[in-house]
Write a protein that holds these residues in place. Structure first.
Motif, PDB file in Angstrom:
ATOM      1  N   VAL A   1      -2.599  -0.389   5.883  1.00  0.00           N
ATOM      2  CA  VAL A   1      -2.615   0.841   5.090  1.00  0.00           C
ATOM      3  C   VAL A   1      -1.386   0.910   4.180  1.00  0.00           C
ATOM      4  N   GLU A   2      -0.244   0.565   4.745  1.00  0.00           N
ATOM      5  CA  GLU A   2       1.048   0.651   4.039  1.00  0.00           C
ATOM      6  C   GLU A   2       1.106  -0.315   2.852  1.00  0.00           C
ATOM      7  N   THR A   3       0.595  -1.543   3.058  1.00  0.00           N
ATOM      8  CA  THR A   3       0.746  -2.583   2.036  1.00  0.00           C
ATOM      9  C   THR A   3      -0.485  -2.730   1.148  1.00  0.00           C
TER      10      THR A   3
ATOM     11  N   LEU B   1      -0.738  -3.661  13.020  1.00  0.00           N
ATOM     12  CA  LEU B   1      -1.541  -4.262  11.960  1.00  0.00           C
ATOM     13  C   LEU B   1      -2.241  -3.188  11.127  1.00  0.00           C
ATOM     14  N   ALA B   2      -2.842  -2.221  11.808  1.00  0.00           N
ATOM     15  CA  ALA B   2      -3.546  -1.150  11.098  1.00  0.00           C
ATOM     16  C   ALA B   2      -2.566  -0.425  10.171  1.00  0.00           C
TER      17      ALA B   2
ATOM     18  N   VAL C   1      -6.128 -10.585   6.710  1.00  0.00           N
ATOM     19  CA  VAL C   1      -5.276 -10.755   7.885  1.00  0.00           C
ATOM     20  C   VAL C   1      -5.529 -12.154   8.440  1.00  0.00           C
ATOM     21  N   ILE C   2      -4.459 -12.919   8.630  1.00  0.00           N
ATOM     22  CA  ILE C   2      -4.603 -14.240   9.231  1.00  0.00           C
ATOM     23  C   ILE C   2      -3.903 -14.224  10.587  1.00  0.00           C
ATOM     24  N   ILE C   3      -4.651 -14.592  11.618  1.00  0.00           N
ATOM     25  CA  ILE C   3      -4.064 -14.638  12.957  1.00  0.00           C
ATOM     26  C   ILE C   3      -3.989 -16.093  13.397  1.00  0.00           C
ATOM     27  N   ASP C   4      -2.766 -16.566  13.585  1.00  0.00           N
ATOM     28  CA  ASP C   4      -2.565 -17.961  13.979  1.00  0.00           C
ATOM     29  C   ASP C   4      -2.460 -18.065  15.490  1.00  0.00           C
TER      30      ASP C   4
ATOM     31  N   ILE D   1       2.632 -11.875   3.248  1.00  0.00           N
ATOM     32  CA  ILE D   1       2.763 -12.955   2.260  1.00  0.00           C
ATOM     33  C   ILE D   1       1.754 -12.673   1.166  1.00  0.00           C
ATOM     34  N   GLY D   2       2.245 -12.165   0.042  1.00  0.00           N
ATOM     35  CA  GLY D   2       1.347 -11.813  -1.050  1.00  0.00           C
ATOM     36  C   GLY D   2       0.378 -10.740  -0.594  1.00  0.00           C
TER      37      GLY D   2
END
Lengths: 136, 136
Positions: free
Chosen positions: A38-40, A33-34, A45-48, A9-10
């Motif tokens: 790198v890709e984006t 995640l890693a 990082v938000i972890i809910d 998201i953004g």
């Protein structure tokens, strides 16, 4: 389920943990995640963890190692949605979430990430250079 | 798990479905979403199904009924993250996701919701009134 979805998201990657963290799933999430960071080129990082009834030492370690990996890849991690009972248990068990910021909900987590990003950018170039040298 | 978390991001409620939808869980999600829409006044609902390997007729019906409930509460629903295999199976089974818009990922879903919202707001007042009368 074989993996936890990572939503972009953004400038932020959002992960909503809803199932019990087993070894394989936790490792897969770290990898995913890693790769996505790198890709984006995302910076946050938000972890809910709204859905988690329990955060034991394994989950705590997983969250800490995700935060550490993200940090090396220039992304900050915020854990959001912790239930009151989970917070109480964490303290009672003496578990600390090392290197992890927390926020009440996703929106506040996003604000926190935006703020910390702004502050880093406001750092004068000299100081920023020093910091890089000091930490390398 | 007893319920699927509903996350608020700005004007949008985000739900990431990661576990098999059973009767009880589906009903609980409908309830939770309806309550959160009313409570927050959000105008959009995004349902992420990245984690789902299968969308059977029950899940299809659940998604449709969530979309219908949201619509009555003045919120649009977009389903995002459908896997290619799921899309193929849906068509092969002849299932249609009635009343549901789809988008490739969360970001595009947000754009879609923002666009449809803008269009509604651009409707001249007379026409908007007509529409309300016609649909009531």
């Amino acid at each position: 389920m074989d993996r936890v979805p990572v939503l972009k998201i953004g400038d932020i990657l959002l992960v909503s943990i809803q199932v019990d963290m087993e070894d394989q799933l936790a490792l897969q999430l770290q990898d995913d995640l890693a790769e996505r960071i790198v890709e984006t080129g995302c910076h946050g990082v938000i972890i809910d963890i709204t859905a988690l009834d329990i955060v034991d030492s394994f989950v705590g370690r997983t969250l800490s190692s995700i935060a550490a990996i993200s940090k090396v890849l220039d992304a900050d991690t915020v854990v959001v949605g912790m239930r009151p009972a989970v917070a109480i248990t964490l303290v009672e068990l003496g578990l600390s979430l090392q290197g992890i910021s927390t926020a009440l909900n996703v929106e506040r987590g996003m604000e926190l990430l935006a703020r910390s990003r702004d502050e880093e950018e406001l750092l004068p170039p000299d100081e920023a250079d020093d910091e890089v040298t000091a930490s390398s």
